[in-house]
Each structure stands twice: as C-alpha cells, then as structure tokens.
Design an enzyme around this catalytic site. Sequence first.
Site, mmCIF file in Angstrom:
data_model
loop_
_atom_site.group_PDB
_atom_site.id
_atom_site.type_symbol
_atom_site.label_atom_id
_atom_site.label_comp_id
_atom_site.label_asym_id
_atom_site.label_seq_id
_atom_site.Cartn_x
_atom_site.Cartn_y
_atom_site.Cartn_z
ATOM 1 N N GLY A 7 12.175 -4.059 1.900
ATOM 2 C CA GLY A 7 12.863 -3.985 3.178
ATOM 3 C C GLY A 7 14.201 -3.280 3.026
ATOM 4 N N ASP B 132 0.328 3.981 5.911
ATOM 5 C CA ASP B 132 0.639 3.573 4.542
ATOM 6 C C ASP B 132 0.363 4.689 3.531
ATOM 7 O OD1 ASP B 132 1.753 0.964 4.585
ATOM 8 O OD2 ASP B 132 -0.180 0.118 5.096
ATOM 9 N N GLU C 119 0.974 -0.858 8.718
ATOM 10 C CA GLU C 119 0.151 0.330 8.967
ATOM 11 C C GLU C 119 0.027 0.651 10.453
ATOM 12 O OE1 GLU C 119 -2.194 3.437 9.113
ATOM 13 O OE2 GLU C 119 -1.691 2.674 7.118
ATOM 14 N N GLN D 118 0.773 -1.238 0.000
ATOM 15 C CA GLN D 118 0.000 0.000 0.000
ATOM 16 C C GLN D 118 0.808 1.294 0.000
ATOM 17 O OE1 GLN D 118 -3.402 2.371 2.645
ATOM 18 N NE2 GLN D 118 -2.981 0.248 3.124
ATOM 19 N N GLY E 30 -8.750 21.362 20.246
ATOM 20 C CA GLY E 30 -8.317 22.637 19.696
ATOM 21 C C GLY E 30 -8.965 23.804 20.408
#
Length: 409
Positions: free
Chosen positions: A97, A167, A138, A17, A242
């Site tokens: 890798g 990803d 992920e 991905q 926020g």
Amino acid sequence: MSKALEGVRVLDMTHVQSGPSATQLLGWLGADVVKLEAPTGDITRKQLRDLPDVDSLYFTMLNCNKRSITLNTKTERGKEILTELIRRSDVMVENFGPGAVDRMGFTWERIQEINPRLVYASIKGFGEGPYTNFKAYEVVAQAMGGSMATTGFEDGPPLATGAQIGDSGTGIHAVAGILAALFQRENTGRGQRVNVAMQHAVLNLCRVKLRDQQRLAHGPLAEYPNDDFGDEVPRSGNASGGGQPGWAVKCAPGGPNDYVYVIVQPVGWGPLAGLIGRPELADDPGWATPADRLPKLGKMFQLIEEWSSTLPKWEVLERLNAHNIPCGPILSTKEIFEDASLAANEMVVRVEHPERGVFTTVGNPIKLSDSPFEVVTSPLLGEHNAQVYVGELGLGDEELRLLKTNGVI
C-alpha cells in the site's frame, strides 16, 4: 548460452499478482529474483488451495524462477539485513500500500544512500490524487481504467474481462519501466524510481475506446452495431470496433464455447458470400462494398451464423482459412491446456513441484533468439534462507538459527 538479464539481482518484495507477475517475467529473462516474504509467506500461498497444506496454484503460477527468503522487516535486525539486501541488488520491486516501505524506514532518499545504482519499482493502484489511498484490486482497476464501461452488450451491465489486465497487465508495464531504467543506468550510472499504477495501465490498454470517445463528437460510430449513441462510447458486444468488422458466430453443436470469431475484410466478402451459400451478395449493390455493409452489420453476421451454426467450429475454421478469411475459434481453458501448438511453443508447460507434484502453467511469451528460458518451479517458503543469508551475506549458521528462533526470519 547466457540469458538476457543474467547478473541482474532483483529483490522481490511483492505479493499477490501485479508484482509477482512482473518479477516472474524478469526471472524468465534470466534475472536472479530473490523473493523476500514475511515469515508467514505471501498470502497467495494459502489462497484458493486445491490441495491441503500445499502452495496454491495461485502462488505457484506467479512465482516460478525465483528464490525465497523470509524476513521480518519490523525488527531492528530485519531492517539491518534488508539494508544489506538492498545494497547487493540491482532492482527492487514492491506493491505494498502507499507509503508502506517509507514507514519501514526505507524512503527513496534512504535507498539512494544505501545503493545509488538501484532501480526501485513500485506498483500501486492509482497515481497521485484523490484515488491514491483507494484499495486496488484487479476488477477495481478495470472499472476505473475504462475497461468495464466498454465491455459487455448494450442492454447489459458493465463486465470484467477474464484477462487480468489490471494485475498482470500492470506487471508487464512495470517490467518495461524497469528495463528502461536499467538501460539508462548504463549511461548515467544511477538508478531511479519506476512508478506504475494499475488504473493507468488499464487505461493504456483501453486507448482505442478513448479514440472512439473523441470520434463521437462527429457523429455515430458506424463500425459499431449499436442503433443509438449518446455522449459516451457504448458497450458493443463482440464487435471489433475497428476498420474491419468482426463478430463471434455460433457453431455446432451449440456449446458455451462453440463459436468462431470472424473478421470481414473487403477482399474476403466475395469468398465468404460463396461459403455461406449467398454468392449473389458478392456483387449486390446493397452488399458489395464495406460502406454498403456497415449499416447492416447485424444482418451480415446473422447470415454468416446461419451457415456456421450447422458446422463444428474446427470445420468452420478450416473452411474460412482456406479462403484466407481472418478468424479464430473461441478456445476454452480446457482446450488451451490441451492445445498441441501452445505446448510446442512452450506457452503451456508442465512443471514438477516438490510438494504438489506436476502442475501446468504458462510459459514466457517473450522469445529471444540469444536468451533461452526455462520455467523453474516456484520456491517453498524460505527455501533459500541458508543459501542467501549464509552463502551470500556471510552470516554464520549459529546466527541463522538464532534469527529463526527470534522470529527475524
């Protein structure tokens, strides 16, 4: 009308991905993306299949707007062909890798000898250091980039987000680096390395939590609904964290996605108090100002929810928007697929695949006024071997047949 990246050739040596999301975006922007796969194909062609012997949606939704060629880069002839592909490309992207491409014999120094103008982008799990050789997925990236520790409710475990920030989020960061390197090449004439780590990309997306980590040194975070604060940023449920407090409030009939997210701005408190049937709170000394309301955020959203839970979310949305109160319904994946505005904006598109038929996928979120885009179906495995090897590299038909017989393609 031409496309923004027309004439840019991308050698796509990515899989799964993070890499394919980056190269697909380059393809949407007009680059010629040639996806180089082992003869067995990207592993996601066969993962999570919904139809037997057909490329999975996992693959099709990440590999539109590409051409596919196969090549066994472990063979000597395969290495020779890869050398020629690198020589003819502007960008090369890989997410193997650490050290895998070097072990093929294609170090950065060797690549520079082959094509000094090449922009060579690598996506890895982590930067240099103790995590370099960790396997990255992920949610591992979310865990180590600050996302999971700050996602969820205070009394619950760390949670992963459904958005693929590890990803696809990293893929977008990689695209930014690639485009910057291509732009710089216009001035220097040289390509360069682009390195993006998944952990780093997630951390970049979590910067407001790092902001709050530093604010903790000066006391509790008043914008958070939490009662207790230690020495690290707590999980705070659906709080915005926020300057303008927000929360997801329940709506009728009470299904899993019958919620509307509501932001309470100072200017919106009066109209909101009227909507929920508590107009006296607009000027109440205990409620009138943001400072008054901060200590009782939980109670404030409880009052709003007592009103919203009696109405369908689309009606809540309509009433809030009539008073210009920031809000948004929680849209399920089914509702997103059926949303007319997303379809009109070409963000949810239907694509014809030669084997699976029509599938639905996401469109290009980046709209350029002078660079039209279209979503073209993902390629079949090796679909463009003859087009690239014979038509562009100049190999003969007989050699192409032998390459296949000998397991090179």
